[in-house]
Scaffold this motif. Sequence first.
Motif, PDB file in Angstrom:
ATOM      1  N   ALA A  53       0.572  -1.333   0.011  1.00  0.00           N
ATOM      2  CA  ALA A  53      -0.117   0.053   0.100  1.00  0.00           C
ATOM      3  C   ALA A  53       0.888   1.247   0.116  1.00  0.00           C
ATOM      4  CB  ALA A  53      -1.063  -0.127   0.959  1.00  0.00           C
ATOM      5  N   THR A  59       0.171  -6.515  -3.389  1.00  0.00           N
ATOM      6  CA  THR A  59       0.741  -7.070  -2.396  1.00  0.00           C
ATOM      7  C   THR A  59       1.608  -8.526  -3.014  1.00  0.00           C
ATOM      8  OG1 THR A  59      -1.158  -6.696  -0.826  1.00  0.00           O
ATOM      9  CG2 THR A  59       0.335  -8.593  -0.386  1.00  0.00           C
ATOM     10  N   GLU A 153      -5.580   0.934   8.415  1.00  0.00           N
ATOM     11  CA  GLU A 153      -5.689   2.300   8.133  1.00  0.00           C
ATOM     12  C   GLU A 153      -4.781   2.941   9.059  1.00  0.00           C
ATOM     13  OE1 GLU A 153      -5.844   5.937   6.159  1.00  0.00           O
ATOM     14  OE2 GLU A 153      -6.502   3.913   5.452  1.00  0.00           O
ATOM     15  N   ARG A 156      -1.386   2.376   8.285  1.00  0.00           N
ATOM     16  CA  ARG A 156      -0.801   3.076   6.913  1.00  0.00           C
ATOM     17  C   ARG A 156      -0.224   4.421   7.259  1.00  0.00           C
ATOM     18  NH1 ARG A 156      -2.103   6.218   3.580  1.00  0.00           N
ATOM     19  NH2 ARG A 156      -4.363   6.630   4.254  1.00  0.00           N
TER      20      ARG A 156
END
Length: 170
Positions: A53, A59, A153, A156
Amino acid sequence: MAAAYTHVGPGFAPICGNHAKALILGSFPSPKSREQGFYYGHPQNRFWPLLAALTGTQTPQTITEKTALILQNDLALWDTVQSCDICGASDASMRNVQPNDVAALVRKLGVQAVLCNGAASGRVYAKYAQAAAGIPAVVLPSTSPANAAWSMERLRQVWGRELGKYINGV
């Protein structure tokens, strides 16, 4: 019943080219990773999806693809621990730790940043390598499935803020 410790090691060789902007350090390979023979092998570990990401790529599925993702982004990947006595995959249970020579790798590669994947890695780096490496580590939240308090999230955002400075093309 007493916890069952197993002496395990050596861990994996570092994944690196001749130079790296940042070194990502784990603590020690989990049983699933050791079974697969490569870093972050547990299917619920978010390390590879997170790196994908952050780099805007798919991936990676194979060891070749995972290695390429590290090298193409001028990163290096290793663990702080070469061998230890451990219960299952519990970093908190590690004892009789034999560290890897992380400081030598930092010097060899000209690393600008050391990023630890989780607190255990950060503790081992601080104890055995930081003074000789001359670079304080940034300890990031673990990508382990055991760290369920951190959503993908949130990982990230935090990892992106720190690792994004060193990823090629970001």
